[in-house]
Design a protein around this motif. Structure first.
Motif, mmCIF file in Angstrom:
data_model
loop_
_atom_site.group_PDB
_atom_site.id
_atom_site.type_symbol
_atom_site.label_atom_id
_atom_site.label_comp_id
_atom_site.label_asym_id
_atom_site.label_seq_id
_atom_site.Cartn_x
_atom_site.Cartn_y
_atom_site.Cartn_z
ATOM 1 N N ASP A 1 -15.075 -4.543 -8.456
ATOM 2 C CA ASP A 1 -14.540 -3.179 -8.278
ATOM 3 C C ASP A 1 -15.448 -2.146 -8.968
ATOM 4 O O ASP A 1 -15.616 -1.034 -8.480
ATOM 5 C CB ASP A 1 -13.114 -3.088 -8.822
ATOM 6 C CG ASP A 1 -12.090 -3.625 -7.833
ATOM 7 O OD1 ASP A 1 -12.266 -3.424 -6.625
ATOM 8 O OD2 ASP A 1 -11.115 -4.249 -8.279
ATOM 9 N N THR B 1 1.570 6.850 -6.979
ATOM 10 C CA THR B 1 0.414 7.680 -7.355
ATOM 11 C C THR B 1 0.480 9.101 -6.795
ATOM 12 O O THR B 1 -0.057 10.024 -7.401
ATOM 13 C CB THR B 1 -0.916 7.029 -6.893
ATOM 14 O OG1 THR B 1 -0.830 6.765 -5.494
ATOM 15 C CG2 THR B 1 -1.185 5.738 -7.649
ATOM 16 N N SER C 1 -11.575 -7.758 -1.093
ATOM 17 C CA SER C 1 -10.641 -8.581 -1.849
ATOM 18 C C SER C 1 -9.521 -9.113 -0.968
ATOM 19 O O SER C 1 -9.076 -10.248 -1.122
ATOM 20 C CB SER C 1 -10.037 -7.762 -2.998
ATOM 21 O OG SER C 1 -9.474 -6.558 -2.497
ATOM 22 N N ASP C 2 -9.043 -8.282 -0.033
ATOM 23 C CA ASP C 2 -7.879 -8.647 0.785
ATOM 24 C C ASP C 2 -8.272 -9.195 2.155
ATOM 25 O O ASP C 2 -7.537 -9.971 2.749
ATOM 26 C CB ASP C 2 -6.970 -7.428 0.981
ATOM 27 C CG ASP C 2 -6.306 -6.985 -0.312
ATOM 28 O OD1 ASP C 2 -6.089 -7.843 -1.180
ATOM 29 O OD2 ASP C 2 -6.014 -5.789 -0.456
ATOM 30 N N ILE D 1 1.859 1.678 -3.641
ATOM 31 C CA ILE D 1 0.817 2.339 -4.442
ATOM 32 C C ILE D 1 0.862 3.847 -4.188
ATOM 33 O O ILE D 1 0.817 4.654 -5.122
ATOM 34 C CB ILE D 1 -0.586 1.759 -4.118
ATOM 35 C CG1 ILE D 1 -0.693 0.314 -4.611
ATOM 36 C CG2 ILE D 1 -1.683 2.627 -4.744
ATOM 37 C CD1 ILE D 1 -1.989 -0.394 -4.243
ATOM 38 N N ARG E 1 -14.566 5.510 -1.357
ATOM 39 C CA ARG E 1 -14.127 4.986 -0.060
ATOM 40 C C ARG E 1 -14.151 6.087 0.999
ATOM 41 O O ARG E 1 -14.056 5.793 2.193
ATOM 42 C CB ARG E 1 -12.713 4.409 -0.174
ATOM 43 C CG ARG E 1 -12.617 3.200 -1.093
ATOM 44 C CD ARG E 1 -11.186 2.692 -1.224
ATOM 45 N NE ARG E 1 -11.106 1.491 -2.056
ATOM 46 C CZ ARG E 1 -9.991 0.835 -2.327
ATOM 47 N NH1 ARG E 1 -8.832 1.268 -1.839
ATOM 48 N NH2 ARG E 1 -10.004 -0.247 -3.077
ATOM 49 N N PRO F 1 -6.601 7.557 -8.938
ATOM 50 C CA PRO F 1 -6.250 6.365 -8.179
ATOM 51 C C PRO F 1 -6.625 6.509 -6.708
ATOM 52 O O PRO F 1 -6.637 7.622 -6.179
ATOM 53 C CB PRO F 1 -4.726 6.283 -8.313
ATOM 54 C CG PRO F 1 -4.361 7.158 -9.441
ATOM 55 C CD PRO F 1 -5.433 8.182 -9.583
ATOM 56 N N GLY F 2 -6.916 5.387 -6.065
ATOM 57 C CA GLY F 2 -7.211 5.397 -4.636
ATOM 58 C C GLY F 2 -8.531 4.754 -4.285
ATOM 59 O O GLY F 2 -8.794 4.473 -3.119
ATOM 60 N N ASP F 3 -9.362 4.524 -5.284
ATOM 61 C CA ASP F 3 -10.647 3.879 -5.000
ATOM 62 C C ASP F 3 -10.693 2.545 -5.740
ATOM 63 O O ASP F 3 -9.720 2.119 -6.357
ATOM 64 C CB ASP F 3 -11.800 4.809 -5.396
ATOM 65 C CG ASP F 3 -12.882 4.814 -4.322
ATOM 66 O OD1 ASP F 3 -13.469 3.740 -4.099
ATOM 67 O OD2 ASP F 3 -13.109 5.873 -3.717
ATOM 68 N N ASP F 4 -11.835 1.852 -5.684
ATOM 69 C CA ASP F 4 -11.916 0.559 -6.371
ATOM 70 C C ASP F 4 -11.824 0.739 -7.880
ATOM 71 O O ASP F 4 -11.356 -0.154 -8.586
ATOM 72 C CB ASP F 4 -13.206 -0.162 -5.983
ATOM 73 C CG ASP F 4 -13.149 -0.604 -4.538
ATOM 74 O OD1 ASP F 4 -12.274 -1.406 -4.213
ATOM 75 O OD2 ASP F 4 -13.939 -0.091 -3.728
ATOM 76 N N ASP G 1 -7.259 -5.400 -12.521
ATOM 77 C CA ASP G 1 -6.645 -6.295 -11.544
ATOM 78 C C ASP G 1 -5.946 -7.427 -12.280
ATOM 79 O O ASP G 1 -6.476 -7.964 -13.256
ATOM 80 C CB ASP G 1 -7.701 -6.877 -10.591
ATOM 81 C CG ASP G 1 -7.791 -6.081 -9.292
ATOM 82 O OD1 ASP G 1 -6.806 -5.447 -8.889
ATOM 83 O OD2 ASP G 1 -8.866 -6.115 -8.676
ATOM 84 N N PHE H 1 0.821 -1.215 0.000
ATOM 85 C CA PHE H 1 0.000 0.000 0.000
ATOM 86 C C PHE H 1 0.855 1.265 0.000
ATOM 87 O O PHE H 1 0.490 2.267 -0.625
ATOM 88 C CB PHE H 1 -1.025 -0.062 1.145
ATOM 89 C CG PHE H 1 -1.940 -1.249 0.959
ATOM 90 C CD1 PHE H 1 -2.810 -1.296 -0.127
ATOM 91 C CD2 PHE H 1 -1.878 -2.348 1.803
ATOM 92 C CE1 PHE H 1 -3.618 -2.403 -0.357
ATOM 93 C CE2 PHE H 1 -2.687 -3.463 1.584
ATOM 94 C CZ PHE H 1 -3.555 -3.494 0.494
#
Ligand code: ATP
Ligand code: TPS
Ligand code: MG
Ligand code: MG
Ligand code: MG
Length: 318
Positions: free
Chosen positions: A82, A21, A219-220, A17, A155, A34-37, A53, A14
């Motif tokens: 997503d 970004t 997902s995680d 990422i 989010r 970037p930052g959301d699903d 993905d 994380f």
């Protein structure tokens, strides 16, 4: 790995990422970056929701654990959740595919069959892709979606006092992973949950229409993914274990393997259930169950008011 050893493992998924970004200036047409699903981009014709993905052989799937068709279905499903987690409807997918030269052609056609089955489940098609050589099979799916006039459910919209709710099974894929990892192939219910999720893509739309303030697909792991909502929204989240559905099937598998089924529910990934926050006292949409509450900033994600003693979910390179 230590945080400063110069490797991606030391940096962590994380923070990596964040590193790739942060500080990038997006054009005005990037409505949500970037930052959301998924991202939302403006086009002269309207708005498009977009996400990608990647699934890697040996990391996300094994062809002695799953059929190629199941892997294909999963590759599309994890992308469509997503899109759904933004409150959008999928419109199409594109498939980047890499494999070694000695891969049987039938593996590729069966993977494709699975991808089409899942795409058709969502009423969409595979509209393009790419084929390249690699040392192991890599499937990179890009999914596009349409908000149908809705605002994306990000989010970052959770507020203290909101309720936390989930829609879909939790812990089943992790139980299946534990079973497969120990060399077993049954019970088939949990093993199949690991091989391929069966998401209800409409659940995200129902949440959006029902006033969800924030949403994510799991997902995680529930705690890890709720952590993304907590961070993005600058709130805390507390989960009540008494309100979680720890199915008797998970308890049976846990007993057989000497594992904690509640840990699978709290931290297991790959079920691709949806988790969302809703204003207090809102009527939850069909299929959604309340499991906790949004608390004040800085308290993190807690379980029954306490910090959880394990990792909240899957992290690549850990
Ligand atoms: N290399 C990258 N460049 C730009 N953005 C990225 C990159 N990798 C990830 N992101 C963005 O970071 C955010 C979080 O990514 P992440 O993969 O954790 O989300 P996810 O796809 O919802 O979760 P999962 O991969 O577990 O299904 C997403 O908005 C994603 O688009
Ligand atoms: C062979 C094999 N080993 C381990 C796992 C478990 N696993 C892999 S990725 C992931 C989280 C989601 O990944 P991502 O964040 O990339 O979407 C999990 C729980 C598996 N599925 N197959
Ligand atoms: Mg997601
Ligand atoms: Mg991702
Ligand atoms: Mg994803």
């Amino acid at each position: 790995m230590s945080p400063n050893d110069g490797t991606v493992a030391g940096t962590g998924e994380f923070r990596l990422i964040e590193a790739v970004t942060a500080g990038r200036k997006q054009p005005e047409t990037t409505l949500l970056g970037p930052g959301d699903d998924a991202a939302v981009v403006a086009t002269p014709d309207g708005r498009t929701v977009a996400t990608t993905d990647v699934l890697v052989q040996g990391v996300h799937f094994r062809l002695d654990w799953s059929s190629a068709e199941q892997v294909g279905r999963k590759a599309v499903a994890v992308n469509l959740t997503d899109i759904a987690a933004m409150g959008a409807r999928p419109t199409s997918v594109l498939v980047g595919f890499a494999c070694p030269p000695d891969t049987e052609t039938s593996v590729v056609t069966e993977l494709t069959q699975g991808m089409w089955i899942e795409a058709e489940r969502a009423g969409i098609g595979i509209v393009g892709g790419d084929m390249v050589r690699a040392d192991q099979i890599v499937i990179s799916v890009t999914a596009l979606g349409d908000l149908g006039g809705r605002e994306p459910v990000k989010r970052s919209g959770a507020r203290p006092g909101d309720v936390v709710a989930v829609c879909g099974r939790l812990g089943w894929a992790a139980a299946g992973l534990a079973v497969l990892g120990r060399g077993f192939r049954s019970p088939v219910s949990v093993v199949n949950a690991q091989r391929c999720p069966e998401p209800d893509y409409e659940a995200g739309l129902r949440a959006a229409d029902g006033g969800a303030t924030a949403m994510i697909d799991v997902s995680d792991g529930l705690l890890s993914d709720l952590g993304h909502i907590a961070t993005a929204s600058d709130v805390g989240i507390d989960i009540r274990t008494a309100d979680l559905d720890v199915s008797s099937r998970l308890t049976e598998v846990g007993t057989a393997l000497g594992a904690d089924p509640l840990k699978w529910v709290l931290t297991g990934g790959e079920d691709h259930a949806f988790a969302a926050t809703f204003p207090a006292f809102a009527d939850l949409p069909e299929g959604w169950t309340e499991i906790g509450v949004v608390t004040m900033p800085d308290s993190g994600v807690t379980v029954d008011g306490k910090k959880y003693g394990h990792h909240g979910g899957w992290e690549h390179w850990r």
